[in-house]
Design a protein around this motif. Sequence first.
Motif, PDB file in Angstrom:
ATOM      1  N   TYR A   1      90.803 -35.509  16.436  1.00 18.40           N
ATOM      2  CA  TYR A   1      89.885 -34.918  17.413  1.00 18.40           C
ATOM      3  C   TYR A   1      90.690 -34.063  18.371  1.00 18.40           C
ATOM      4  CZ  TYR A   1      86.729 -38.394  15.544  1.00 18.40           C
ATOM      5  OH  TYR A   1      85.967 -39.142  14.694  1.00 18.40           O
ATOM      6  N   ARG A   2      90.337 -32.791  18.423  1.00 14.17           N
ATOM      7  CA  ARG A   2      91.089 -31.889  19.282  1.00 14.17           C
ATOM      8  C   ARG A   2      90.541 -31.912  20.693  1.00 14.17           C
ATOM      9  NH1 ARG A   2      91.962 -28.686  14.404  1.00 14.17           N
ATOM     10  NH2 ARG A   2      94.142 -29.143  13.961  1.00 14.17           N
ATOM     11  N   ALA A   3      91.330 -31.368  21.620  1.00 15.85           N
ATOM     12  CA  ALA A   3      90.936 -31.368  23.019  1.00 15.85           C
ATOM     13  C   ALA A   3      89.631 -30.605  23.225  1.00 15.85           C
ATOM     14  CB  ALA A   3      92.048 -30.757  23.873  1.00 15.85           C
ATOM     15  N   ASP A   4      89.400 -29.587  22.409  1.00 18.51           N
ATOM     16  CA  ASP A   4      88.178 -28.802  22.577  1.00 18.51           C
ATOM     17  C   ASP A   4      86.965 -29.486  21.937  1.00 18.51           C
ATOM     18  OD1 ASP A   4      88.623 -28.557  19.912  1.00 18.51           O
ATOM     19  OD2 ASP A   4      89.095 -26.413  19.941  1.00 18.51           O
ATOM     20  N   GLY A   5      87.136 -30.712  21.490  1.00 13.24           N
ATOM     21  CA  GLY A   5      86.021 -31.463  20.942  1.00 13.24           C
ATOM     22  C   GLY A   5      85.829 -31.294  19.450  1.00 13.24           C
ATOM     23  N   SER A   6      86.573 -30.364  18.836  1.00  7.45           N
ATOM     24  CA  SER A   6      86.403 -30.174  17.401  1.00  7.45           C
ATOM     25  C   SER A   6      87.087 -31.297  16.637  1.00  7.45           C
ATOM     26  CB  SER A   6      86.963 -28.821  16.986  1.00  7.45           C
ATOM     27  OG  SER A   6      88.363 -28.827  17.164  1.00  7.45           O
TER      28      SER A   6
ATOM     29  N   ASN B   1      83.977 -40.099  21.689  1.00  6.56           N
ATOM     30  CA  ASN B   1      84.643 -39.045  22.446  1.00  6.56           C
ATOM     31  C   ASN B   1      85.964 -39.463  23.093  1.00  6.56           C
ATOM     32  OD1 ASN B   1      83.447 -40.615  24.342  1.00  6.56           O
ATOM     33  ND2 ASN B   1      81.882 -39.076  24.901  1.00  6.56           N
TER      34      ASN B   1
ATOM     35  N   GLU C   1     100.804 -30.809  16.819  1.00 11.35           N
ATOM     36  CA  GLU C   1      99.825 -31.623  17.550  1.00 11.35           C
ATOM     37  C   GLU C   1     100.112 -33.111  17.445  1.00 11.35           C
ATOM     38  OE1 GLU C   1      95.748 -29.064  17.434  1.00 11.35           O
ATOM     39  OE2 GLU C   1      96.390 -29.989  15.566  1.00 11.35           O
TER      40      GLU C   1
ATOM     41  N   ARG D   1      99.078 -33.948  20.925  1.00 10.85           N
ATOM     42  CA  ARG D   1      97.951 -34.844  21.216  1.00 10.85           C
ATOM     43  C   ARG D   1      98.388 -36.289  20.985  1.00 10.85           C
ATOM     44  NH1 ARG D   1      93.439 -34.313  23.278  1.00 10.85           N
ATOM     45  NH2 ARG D   1      92.040 -35.040  21.637  1.00 10.85           N
TER      46      ARG D   1
END
Lengths: 263, 269, 284
Positions: free
Chosen positions: A74-79, A4, A98, A179
């Motif tokens: 890995y995106r901020a929303d966890g995807s 994570n 991004e 990101r």
Amino acid sequence: MTKNNLVMELKNFSFTYAGATKPSLKKINLPIEENKITAMIGPSGCGKSTLLRSMNRIHDLYPGNSYEGKINLYRADGSKQNILDLKKENDFIRLRQEVGMIFQKPTPFPMSIFDNVAYGLRLAGIKNRSELEGRVEKALKGAAIWDETKERLGESALGMSGGQQQRLCIARAVALKPRVLLFDEPTSALDPISTGAIEELIAEIKSEVSVVIVTHNMQQASRLSDYTAFMYLGDLAEFDKTEKIFLNPKEKLTEDYITGRFG
Amino acid sequence: MNRLILNKIILLLSTLSAVIGIGFLFWILATLSYKGITSIHWATFTKDLVDGGIRNLLVGQFTMALMATFVAVPVGMMAGIYLREYGHGSKLASIIRNLSDVMMSAPSIVIGVFVYALLVDPFGSYNGWAGAVALAIMMIPIIISTTDNMLALVPTELREAGMALGGSKHKIILQIVVRAAKVGITTGILLSFARIIGETAPLLFTSANNQFFTMDLGDQFPSLTVSIYNLATYPDEASRELAWAASFILTMIVLTINLLGRFVIRNKK
Amino acid sequence: MGGKLFRNFSFFSATLSFFILVGIFAILFHYAQESMHTFGFDFLWTEQWEPGEDDEGGIFGGYIPIVGTLLSTIIAMVIATPLAMGIAIFLTEIASVTVAKPVSIAIELLAAIPSIIYGMWGLFYFAPVVQSIFGGNGVGLLTAGIVLAIMIVPFMAAITRDSMNTTPSVLKESAYAMGATKFEVIKDVIMPYSKGGIIGSIILALGRALGETMAVAFLIGSVMHTVGKVTDPTTSIPVLLANNFAEAEDLEMSSMYFLALILFVVSFIIISSAKFYFLGRKVK
């Protein structure tokens, strides 16, 4: 390292240039941690820039190159998304918003300082003048050139010095709130003072964005980065925390390179 | 509008433009080849205009173009050498360079008018000399510009190395610099020859035209291009056919020389 | 010794183009005197072109050929500019190398075809097409303008392509790296970067269209008529010169020189402005 806090992860990634018979990058496994600076070092031609340019798929501007393996973003929303799966232009545009990129030479566009920074924002659909102004100012402050430019935002960016131009390009990229920011030898065309300013800036922005930097300057890598990847002939020869790489490398090859026995 | 759709539309329109451009090339070449080849007979090459052939016209056109080349190449090259090797950086050289560029784009009909006033009117008759001079005036600025640009590509070190060996300036220019730029200059000469051999406007009232075979440059001189202009507007079918045959041959000559010029560059590289 | 001679000969050759240009201006100006004195500036607005009785005097005005030249050039530019830009974009940004190369060569060959060929092809093959679509009798302002456009497109496209190619690829990449589409990169980076060369190419093509003789001579109709409709036949300065210069005498001849002078001066101004302001000679 847990999953994570990763922002990108390369898994068994191989890359072959158009028309080439052998891959330039062979089965690379490399984690990029969030809000850290990861440096890539190695002799010229080792594939470090090729690897960096895979991470926002800028290679795809030129046809015929081929990828294997995975690069997960890995995106901020966890995807999570494997960016090698992207096919549509729209997806590329989103990826590049991004994952931003700063080049070896400063690349100001032939327009005013303000428009340079606002460019990406406008592409992203922001039209409101006051919002644009706010975000341009914030980005320029973030890149520590607000004081030098606030009086001449309407002037052409081409009139700035090389160091200022490079900071402008960083501001331009940061304004999009990416990101990840990819730096491809960002100081190799600059004088020592400008180089110092850029390094300081990179160290500051890591609280907002994860950084991957390719450099041929080993002092820069050791000063700046949290992690270092040493690449050799298309392989990732060693990857570890920066102090480990520079003080106590596992591989003989890494030690030889760092101590200047070849390179 | 959605930016992705706009992007697609523009790219599509650009591709379409290229298709249109290529389409016209093929349309022109196809009709020209069809009309030309069906109109060419053996007699086209062996007879003169008066008997329905173009022998004298080909000879006349080449004679004038070659004479123009013999004047324009040395003059143009020497001028290019002056601009790059002697006068480089001087105000005079920069003025001459710009004037020469302007002359390159001057309307060819105006050059015809000028040469008429100079070489036809005073002598009371159209003549081949005047035609050759008009073509030379068209050609000189092209040669100047090619020579100038090609010499600019020769590295300064080469000149300095020659100097360091004790060569005098004009020998270094001739033996080293011009030789290094040889390929580019040759290409430039070929391309400019291809350009002037197809010119019509500067010849209309300088050489005018001649139905008969002649090598007398003091007389009206046979011209392929002027003949095409005349023949095409005659009402009879035979004249038009001859015009198509002549046009086809002219185009083949021009394109062949052009491709030859490109081939020279490629071979060198 | 030899060195001095060589240098002097090269200097003389270089100044020759200056003397030729001055010579053209002086000769045209000299022979245009009679017409200039007789008509003055009214020459520009006068529509008549009528020789007097017994070839003495007469009224000559340049209005019709001047307007014909301008209109045919405008039509050509309006059609040619977007086409040439499209081709240049296609060659530099869309086509792969394997496609761009032959297309480039084809475009350059199209530029090498002598203008008389365009004229003849236009007369026999293109004029009927224009006639069937737009009416009129085939030859006229519109046909001349369109064929003129076809003629200048490759020239314009080639220069535009060359100047667009000077855009550093890293600059383009950095725009793509911000999420720009291809069109946005072209519009925001490539076009502004190569603006000078592109405008220069347009102006040079304009100069070429103004002075073009043969392609227009076949197609414009060559009659001294003011145009009412776009398909009407009329004439242009180069065409009037091409067809009537040799037979003219006295005042009519002088008026022809006057027209040639006008054409020369206008072209001179257009071409030099393109050179000085937009193409900026690279002095290495």
